[in-house]
Each structure stands twice: as structure tokens, then as C-alpha cells.
Design a protein around this motif. Sequence first.
Motif: not given
Lengths: 103, 199
Positions: B127-136
Motif C-alpha cells: 500500500f505505502f510503496g504504491g503511494i510513494v511511487a505515486l508521490i514521486s
Amino acid sequence: MTFQLGSALLDACVLAIVDKEDAYGYSLTQQVQSVMDISESTLYPVLRRLQKANYLTTYDQPYQGRNRRYYQITKQGRIRLLELLKEWHMYKEKVDYVLLGGK
Amino acid sequence: MNRASYLKKLRGKLQRLPAHEVDAALAYYEEYFDEAGEENEQQVIQQLGSPSHVASQIMADSALKDLEATSTSTKKNVTAIWLIILAILSAPLSLPLLAVAIALIFSFGAVIFSFIIAIIAIVLSIFFGGIVALISGFFILTQHWPTALLFMGVGFIVTGLGILLFPIVARFIKKIVVVCVEALGKLFHKIMKKRKEGY
């Protein structure tokens, strides 16, 4: 007794006894003990369980200035008893077949 | 020990159960004493076994029964686990057997607990990996927009996957807890049986 007593067989015995006549805790324990080796404290959880499953209902009747709680079989209880009897017959036949060497 | 102190001890041992269950059990055993007659008080106490023994049988059964009735609530299941553990601990066992029981329960619990934590960690990291990718993705939007779109797309996919996994994992964990309670119940009955056979 050498042979182990499972909870299904215990249920069947209790239901069969109550099916003949309503009984109270103490007399039930005595009756079950006359055929099976159970400890005095084994029956209460069984009765409670059967009651919760709607196989048994209870009613109180005064006896010598106090109440006796009688256990009575319900319609579902009778159905359950018939199921258990059927399974018991099947089981008994199979064991007999092996122990007595077939008919 | 006389009847009054016996019943008082039994009530004390049962206090983890709902009040109406305790009252029902006590009423049953009061009646049992009445039926046996005053003169047989000591005999009944001996035949019933210690209050702990009686209480542990009631608690284990009530825990399993609750579980069958409502296997959907995790909270109830956890309570059931505690009741069974208490039932095992309060059963009058010999010391080595008790030690084995405690060791078994704890190792069992530790394994299950770490397993559940690991699963939760995996889902959360997805879940958080996805969010980090999204933000970057947002951060490099001005530098190289195709790469940014790729990052954001991957981010969305992975985050969505994580969210989709939540209910599945929740159900899975619930299932594990139910299985645990059943296994503990079986363990309890095995221990009680062993004890009866004279260990």
C-alpha cells in the motif's frame, strides 16, 4: 470403561433419557452414570450446550420447598436424537462387523 | 471444605463468564447438592472434583459454544481463546503437564502472532510503496512527464492492489483466529483426557 466416550454419544444418551421422561440434573447424572463412566461434573456443560442448541428446554417445579429444574426434549431435540440413533446404528454395525467377523 | 465454600470458590473461578452463565451454573450445582442430601455433602464434593476442575469444564465448553454460535466476531473469538487458556491453566494438572501446556500455548501463540504481523506488514508495504511511487511521480512531472506518468500509473496500480488485499487479509486473519480457538479447544480436551487416564 475401556472404550472412550465421545461427546456425540453422550449427547445421544442424554437426549434418549430425556425423550422417555423429563429429568432433573441429579437424576440425569445418575442415569447416565449407570451406563457410562462419566464424572459427576461432566453433564452440566453437556446440558447447557444442548439447551443452547434448542434441543432441550427447562422448567422449574417446586419440590420440598425448593425448585427442581427439569429438562425436557424439544422437537429439534427429537430430530437430533433420530439422526444420532441412525449414525449409532451404522457405527455399531461396522464395529460389530470387524469385531465379530462379519455375519 | 463445605458446600458453601465450595460453591463460593466455584463462583470465583467462573467470574470471567457472563453473569447469567455463572448464575445458571451455580443454580445447577446448588440443586445438585440439594438432591444428593445434606448427609452426602462431603461425598458430592469429592465426586465433583475441585471447583477449578468443574469451572474449567464449564469455561471450555462455553468458549467453544460461543464460537460455534457467532464465528464472525473477532473480538468474541479472542475472548474465546482467553477462556480456553484460562480453562487449561485452571485445570488441576500435574506440574510437568501444566508446563507443557503453557509452553505449547505460548509457542503456538507466538507463531500465529508473528504470522499475522508478517501478513499485515506485507499488505501495508504494498500500500505505502504504491503511494510513494505515486508521490514521486508528481515530483518528476516537470522534468520528464512520460516517466512521471509511468510512476504514477504504477503507483495507482500498486496502491489499488494493496487496498483490494485489505478485506481478503482481514478475512484470512479471522479464519486463522477461528482455527486457533478450535485447536486450543482440542488441546484442552486432550489434556483433560490424559489427566483422566491417570497422568
